[in-house]
Design an enzyme around this catalytic site. Sequence first.
Site, PDB file in Angstrom:
ATOM      1  N   TYR A 208       0.861  -1.194   0.000  1.00 25.21           N
ATOM      2  CA  TYR A 208       0.000   0.000   0.000  1.00 25.21           C
ATOM      3  C   TYR A 208       0.890   1.234   0.000  1.00 25.21           C
ATOM      4  CZ  TYR A 208      -3.203   3.667   1.416  1.00 25.21           C
ATOM      5  OH  TYR A 208      -3.930   4.839   1.453  1.00 25.21           O
TER       6      TYR A 208
ATOM      7  N   GLU B  73      -3.310   7.801  -4.110  1.00 24.42           N
ATOM      8  CA  GLU B  73      -3.332   6.503  -3.429  1.00 24.42           C
ATOM      9  C   GLU B  73      -3.097   5.383  -4.445  1.00 24.42           C
ATOM     10  OE1 GLU B  73      -6.066   4.655   0.003  1.00 24.42           O
ATOM     11  OE2 GLU B  73      -7.096   4.828  -1.917  1.00 24.42           O
TER      12      GLU B  73
END
Length: 302
Positions: A200, A288
Amino acid sequence: QAEDGIRGLIVTGVQTCALPISPLGQWVFRTKSDAAALNEKIGNLSFYDPQRSEYSFTKPYSESTAKTIDIEVRNLIETAYQRALKLLRDTKDQLEIVAKELLKKFGVPVPNGVVAFSVEEVLEKSKLLKTNKYVLKAQIHAGGRGKAGGIKILNNLDDLEKESSNLLGTFLKTPQTSPEGREVKRLYIEEVTEIDKEFYLSCLIDRANSKIAFITSAQGGMDIEEVALKNPNKIITYRLDYKNKISDEETEKVVSIFNLKNSSKNQAQKIIQSIYQTLIKTDASLIEINPLVITTKGNVLC
């Protein structure tokens, strides 16, 4: 006379922005602080006195001038707001596509993909991809698509045709949609990546600390929300001051949690640089990447 004497020096409302006020000619607008901006009290504006090198909050002009400035600045802000709102509404289901194109522009490696609005278009455009397997993604403005069945990995064109037909026109329900879900009107078909690991990565403006922050985790993918809830220590935040370019030492700290070696580590550090440049040069507030992947060949892709 007072108005003529400070023409070009009256300030109000918006940050470092020159704009014409039709009855008054060219005025330069600035704000000393957000608290002073667009005060509800007509005429509570400021101007910069170059002889005294300071801002003054006196009112050296008429009420009608104050009203003209106040109304026109408010109209400019409202017009800009409505245009931005319309743009977001019209393109909300294209955010993934637009984001990938922006990332490519700044040198971030992303898989090739095509957009389609019908099953026929899916089959035609998929021929442009250099793959025998496909990732099919429903394009709706909501997270959680994978668990809701909106992202599928398919082994051949027959499966791609079938699943495209099943998805188009359906209402996908995720934790971020209304109970009725969102209708799938467009699809994104992407080349399959042989994934070894999923991480992530995000980069954002940390307003509370007046910093730019990178948030990373070695446990990326569909369960990142659960990781944040149950194992917050698995998620690392690295903050840095704004600058034109971040150093290799800083990028190394950002990717350290991934425990990469050699070429993969170098690729990840270059991606951090590219994402940082994307953030500051597009005036983004959040980027993101989930998942950031390591392929079986050791390549790093977004």
